[in-house]
Design a protein around this motif. Structure first.
Motif, mmCIF file in Angstrom:
data_model
loop_
_atom_site.group_PDB
_atom_site.id
_atom_site.type_symbol
_atom_site.label_atom_id
_atom_site.label_comp_id
_atom_site.label_asym_id
_atom_site.label_seq_id
_atom_site.Cartn_x
_atom_site.Cartn_y
_atom_site.Cartn_z
ATOM 1 N N HIS A 155 -10.694 8.593 1.910
ATOM 2 C CA HIS A 155 -11.301 8.026 3.105
ATOM 3 C C HIS A 155 -12.785 8.354 3.076
ATOM 4 O O HIS A 155 -13.173 9.509 2.940
ATOM 5 C CB HIS A 155 -10.674 8.608 4.369
ATOM 6 N N TYR A 174 -7.141 2.967 -1.701
ATOM 7 C CA TYR A 174 -5.688 3.055 -1.635
ATOM 8 C C TYR A 174 -5.083 2.770 -3.002
ATOM 9 O O TYR A 174 -5.644 2.004 -3.797
ATOM 10 C CB TYR A 174 -5.116 2.035 -0.651
ATOM 11 N N LYS A 175 -3.936 3.376 -3.232
ATOM 12 C CA LYS A 175 -3.101 2.950 -4.342
ATOM 13 C C LYS A 175 -2.122 1.927 -3.788
ATOM 14 O O LYS A 175 -1.617 2.073 -2.675
ATOM 15 C CB LYS A 175 -2.344 4.117 -4.963
ATOM 16 N N ALA A 176 -1.861 0.879 -4.565
ATOM 17 C CA ALA A 176 -0.971 -0.182 -4.104
ATOM 18 C C ALA A 176 -0.200 -0.750 -5.280
ATOM 19 O O ALA A 176 -0.563 -0.562 -6.449
ATOM 20 C CB ALA A 176 -1.767 -1.283 -3.402
ATOM 21 N N SER A 205 -12.488 2.855 2.306
ATOM 22 C CA SER A 205 -11.276 3.619 2.041
ATOM 23 C C SER A 205 -10.664 3.117 0.743
ATOM 24 O O SER A 205 -10.799 1.938 0.401
ATOM 25 C CB SER A 205 -10.265 3.473 3.183
ATOM 26 N N ASP A 232 -0.808 10.892 -5.364
ATOM 27 C CA ASP A 232 -1.898 11.460 -4.580
ATOM 28 C C ASP A 232 -3.063 11.927 -5.441
ATOM 29 O O ASP A 232 -3.839 12.754 -5.050
ATOM 30 C CB ASP A 232 -1.406 12.622 -3.710
ATOM 31 N N PHE A 236 0.855 -1.190 0.000
ATOM 32 C CA PHE A 236 0.000 0.000 0.000
ATOM 33 C C PHE A 236 0.891 1.241 0.000
ATOM 34 O O PHE A 236 1.705 1.437 0.905
ATOM 35 C CB PHE A 236 -0.922 -0.003 1.221
ATOM 36 N N LYS A 271 -0.333 4.654 -1.000
ATOM 37 C CA LYS A 271 -0.968 5.959 -0.819
ATOM 38 C C LYS A 271 -2.447 5.799 -0.503
ATOM 39 O O LYS A 271 -3.120 4.932 -1.054
ATOM 40 C CB LYS A 271 -0.833 6.804 -2.097
ATOM 41 N N VAL A 272 -2.941 6.661 0.388
ATOM 42 C CA VAL A 272 -4.374 6.735 0.639
ATOM 43 C C VAL A 272 -4.973 7.701 -0.376
ATOM 44 O O VAL A 272 -4.593 8.867 -0.439
ATOM 45 C CB VAL A 272 -4.675 7.222 2.071
#
Length: 349
Positions: A17, A24-26, A22, A344, A11, A13-14
């Protein structure tokens, strides 16, 4: 093949939310490919939201089209559910409108985007579904294509093995500004897949004007205007004076539109674009073109010798000066395609 183990995903980046999930980038540890992971808490989750999620997964698993955001995999771990999607580097078009193209996308780019969206809708309608929530926030973009996402409101005409002629029921309140009048009517006549075409017309105005439809307008007034056949229009030199009322004021005026009137009154959008929107926003659903027929409209002639990648390169200066686009990827906006974008970048499911 995606793994069921969280250890196989890094993981990075968030992205968002939310109250019930939520995003995420992963990176996949095995091949280092970028993906998006949406996490849902099962233990304390909202039952209604989970039902929508399961319905969306079931719906998307039936679709296989390059312009539909596919679900790569889903699994449960530690009382949470994880749903994996491809990573679209520029995120949702709504975010780009809010951050970069604040006065609207260039017309040629809009044509390219809607060529992909209509291709997806044609496939969906051929499979006896309606999307039910077409808007800029549900169109994701990368340097190659646009994809339609968010099938929470998708409905099927097939009930108990039999195709029904119309659907009933209204979509979520947050999607009402894009909804067709026959959807808002909620009467026995119901609605068909042509409700998606109406939403395409509203979204076209949203993308061209950089303004969400019926921004700061009370729901009752919005509904009344739609029933009367009055809808947002493309704002340019040809429509600016026509939209003024007897007192010289703009209907549905708000702080955002006031700041951009000067720009709108100077620009020119093609007659084909105006006609395309008028066809989509016809009050009578039967008179709206199908997604297949719309793809033959003259509005899309400007797509013949250009691609989304070409227009992303033309917009390099705007993208390069904005924080949501990766500096590393902007360095690749030359004759090669962008392979990655800023970590982001925001998503809107």
């Amino acid at each position: 093949m995606c793994s069921n183990s969280l250890a196989d995903y890094q993981f990075t980046k968030v992205l968002k939310h939310g109250r019930f999930s939520s995003v995420y980038k992963a990176n996949c540890v095995g091949n280092n490919h970028s993906i998006v992971i949406k996490k849902f808490p099962l233990e304390h989750g909202n039952d209604a939201e989970l039902k929508k999620l399961f319905a969306e997964i079931q719906c998307c698993r039936q679709f296989k089209h390059p312009n539909i955001n596919k679900i790569l995999h889903c699994f449960t771990a530690e009382c949470d559910m994880f749903v994996l999607y491809p990573y679209m580097c520029f995120g949702a078009c709504q975010i780009l409108l809010e951050s970069i193209f604040t006065n609207g996308f260039p017309e040629a780019l809009i044509a390219l985007l809607f060529k992909d969206v209509l291709s997806a809708l044609m496939y969906i309608h051929m499979n006896d579904f309606v999307h039910g929530a077409v808007k800029a926030g549900h169109i994701l973009l990368d340097n190659q294509k646009a994809v339609l996402t968010n099938f929470h409101e998708s409905r099927s005409f097939i009930k108990h093995g039999v195709k029904i002629p119309v659907l009933h029921g209204v979509s979520q309140e947050k999607n009402l500004n894009w909804a067709a009048p026959e959807v808002l009517d909620q009467n026995i006549n119901g609605y068909t897949e042509k409700c998606d075409i109406y939403s395409v017309g509203i979204t076209a105005c949203e993308m061209a004007n950089g303004i969400q439809p019926y921004f700061e307008t009370q729901p009752t007034l919005m509904y009344t205007e739609k029933i009367r056949g009055n809808v947002p229009s493309l704002l340019d030199r040809s429509t600016y004076t026509m939209l003024l009322d007897d007192q010289g004021k703009m209907p549905f005026e708000n702080s955002m539109t006031r700041r951009t009137y000067e720009i709108f009154s100077q620009r020119i959008l093609s007659d084909d674009f105006h006609q395309f929107v008028e066809i989509c926003l016809n009050r009578n659903a039967e008179n709206r073109w199908s997604a297949k027929k719309l793809m033959t409209h003259a509005f899309f002639k400007q797509c013949r010798h250009s691609t989304i990648s070409d227009h992303i390169k033309k917009c390099r200066s705007e993208l390069d000066n904005n924080s949501i686009i990766d500096d590393e990827s902007m360095g690749q906006l030359d004759d090669r395609d962008v392979n990655e974008c800023r970590e982001d970048v925001q998503w809107n499911f």
